[in-house]
Design an enzyme around this catalytic site. Sequence first.
Site, PDB file in Angstrom:
ATOM      1  CD  GLU A  51      -3.837  -7.262   3.039  1.00  0.00           C
ATOM      2  OE1 GLU A  51      -4.859  -6.729   3.502  1.00  0.00           O
ATOM      3  OE2 GLU A  51      -2.736  -6.694   2.982  1.00  0.00           O
ATOM      4  CD  GLU A  81      -3.014  -1.255   2.092  1.00  0.00           C
ATOM      5  OE1 GLU A  81      -2.691  -1.054   3.264  1.00  0.00           O
ATOM      6  OE2 GLU A  81      -4.165  -1.540   1.743  1.00  0.00           O
TER       7      GLU A  81
END
Length: 992
Positions: free
Chosen positions: A507, A435
Amino acid sequence: MEFAKMHENPDVLHVGTCPTRSYYLPKAPADEGESSRICSLNGTWSFRYFDSFLDVFPDGSEGDICFDEEDMDEIEVPSCWQNAGYDRHMYTNVRYPIPFDPPYVPDENPCGLYLRRFYMNEDDLKFKTYLNFEGVDSCFYLWINEQFAGYSQVSHSTSEFDISDLLVEGENSVAVLVLKWCDGTYLEDQDKLRMSGIFRDVYLISRPENHIRDYFVKTALNADFTKATVTVETELCGAPEITAELYAPHGELVGSASGAKPVFEIENPLLWNAEDPYQYKLVLRTPEETIEQMVGVSKIEIRAGVLYFNGVKIKLRGVNRHDSDPVTGYTISREQAKRDLFLMKQHNVNAIRTSHYPNAPWFLQLCSEYGFYVIAEADMESHGAATQTGGYGMDEYADVALNPIFDKAILDRIQRSVIRDKNNACVLMWSYGNESGWGPSFEKAGAWVRAYDPSRLTHYENSYYNARGHQNDISSLSVCSRMYAAPEWIDEYFADPKNTLPFVQCEYIHAMGNGPGDAEQYQQQIMKYDGFMGGFVWEWCDHAVYGGTTPDNRDIFRYGGDFGEFPHDGNFCMDGLVYPDRTPHTGLLEYKNVIRPVRAELLDAKTAQIRLTNYRDFTNTDDFLMISWEIQQDGDTMACGVIEDVAIAPHESGVITLNGEIPTQGDVTILLNYSAKKDDSVFFPKGHALGFDQLIVSRAARAEEPLTPGALTVMPDSRTIAVCGPDFRYVFSKTEGVFQSMVKRNEAVITRPMTWNVWRAPTDNDQFIREKWEQAGYNTPMTKVYACDGYVENGVAVITCRLSLAAVYRRPFLTLDCRFEIDAAGRIRAKVDAKRDMERPFLPRFGLRMFLPKAFDTAEYFGYGPYEAYCDKHQASYLGHFAQTADDLFEDYVKPQENGSHFGCASVTVTDGAGAVTVTSPEDVSFNLSHYTQEELTAKKHNYELTESPDVVFCFDYKMSGIGSNSCGPELAKPMQLNAETFTFRFDLAVE
Ligand code: GAL
Ligand code: MG
């Protein structure tokens, strides 16, 4: 030196450190076992905490630093100072803990000064001495004998200093000033509790002048895997003579070699994979030093968009794991790590993403030894850049990645992770971080990784952020990675021929609170698409801070907001498959069975033939599988047996025949319990449960009990209708549209009026839909009865009632047309026709809530148990007869929420041992039996604050909506929502 703020200068990342190298602990040639060349500096250090960096150097010069222990406290190294009572804890996910003003950090920057002494004798000084820090958050300045010796950062990487020239014979001192924040803080914005200090091991290494500084063990295999070449590329300090030996996994010598680049050939090598983690042992000898390195031989390839490991299409059954412990914080011992790894093995997990930074260097050695595929992630996340203008602007997301002042640091972080961990067999993919958006910095770093280690795959999820006009070049990436992609997105990905990369969910199935509810749905896709490498659950453990126990002995676990901090993200850190103390959540049991190594399908009920498929990638069922089976009719075992020898090759199917007849009537099921055939010395004993399949052969047609006619009276007044039978008196509320009291044989059956029940204590996964539910008034419904009538017909009392549910200022969301029949035995038969307002969101549930005397705390049911079971989360449970108390049925989430429902129930009886209330239905119902009301579970933030209800709360539902994983994942799948416009709820309520 005038004190220079290296910690605000992204050009100065490390001062006085040695170049990064692979992790190893050299030994003296004569050492057996532990190395005599390592001197641990773990233990008690003197410590002083400063609220501000400015207080450390009152005159702005490092000369003011006080290097004596007087007035200093003591602290254990390694540890996080927040866990030793300094500073305070903080949990923030995306938002930075400091103003976003890179590379600057606040002047009021908390610091810890660490000091300790150690001794060097004359012999020690003949060697070079290196000082190693395996992890310090966030950065540190170092002094040896009060002389400045260096600076380093990158919290989760090793910093090694050559301190030889600074040492003296006798006592020496090491002083470390650790800062809470530095320019690296902008690159370490991982979603975690934010802690500081020397949190990993510190030690000295004595080394001869001439030594091997670094080495890279490279393995190559021929096309049919019958020959391997192991090449050791070394980088030297001085010119040591090198001899090397390679030993096979069972100890035999494979060969010897010498020189700076030893090469070994292995005939018929034993390959490393996560199921059989065979490792060779390489011994590198120089005249004064020995280095031992375990070596796994394997081959990672992508062919036509499919991952092959040693020529086999493997699947990743993964979890994301943080270093996190409620007592020790970031400081994780080998024992703690092993406990996690063993639990993972026990639950069929075969892959780990080290989210979002490198773990301790020995952690990957354990993964190589025990057998896990690892996504090894660099210590790189700048997520907080995304929150500057309140949105998740594509542009601002990458403002750190695109900022050239960080190019060097980003490359450094990625290099440090790859260089340190490169010799671990477990590494399947290098991940550039998490991220952070994308920019030229990642392009350069990615190109470096590909050139440095072409044998591994590369991974980075955030590569699709084309920010501020930069056209992303993502050619260095070998897989397409996404997080929380919806099933529809995945279908589209595989339908589009332009997508040539294999796909991984780095994820998914966000395991927060009660959940995840969609594990099986994703597993079906993983099995369906060859190019779907698998997924990594977010995440392994709940993060919390242990706060001792309450006076009544309940554990206190704290999360975001409990420390008075700003900003904080509440319980978003409580999203693991295990509780903070590693007790498995039901979500882990669910995942375990979803990723079971074997699956069964019923081929033919007459001949009891079953098709078994082996989902292990390398192991024949004959080597691991024992099956104990049971044929059950209405929950009773009709036949059972054990099958010990089934030989099915990996990824193949075979047929087994059960030695028993399958009944043709009733609720007939076949339960196949898979267990470990052999003792696995480390992870679990023989007989350990690997998972199960339950094959439903037939469900019984449910005949309604005939009603018992008799002498009944019906007495209406303005508010109620009383129905009296031979030994009971039930009172129906004409305002609530349901029974307000039930007395049988002079005893109260219910302790409070029944209510129609559409609400549930929101789960974490309900957090978004909750707002819509509350807006619709589902949490505060009032009933309006439009018509209600009571009479006796054919010896049976009948109450009809038409009502609606609506909250203040909103129009009704549900209309019910009910007919209740009450017979002479006190049995209530209900038929409820419901109609929803379709402009309102789906209902959390629909059913009735009863309050029973406290002693009615046991439920006997035929349905999905023994674990909490929902329409989309019941893979860990099976259909059967169960008897459990309200305590057993309670799932104690740290943040209380809906829990303990049981789906698919044909009947449920609640009893105090003597009396009983039984609900049956022609369709399956769900129920909860609890000591806590849904209001109590909704109101309390922590489980230790919960107060039991004076009654037992019994809810039975026509339907309970599914669980999903919307706390971070997609919306609850439509078929799992209670969303029909009209439905009919039929049930019988009998009182004994
Ligand atoms: C992801 C992130 C994780 C974690 C998760 C939510 O976006 O990569 O670190 O924050 O969401 O729990
Ligand atoms: Mg994040």
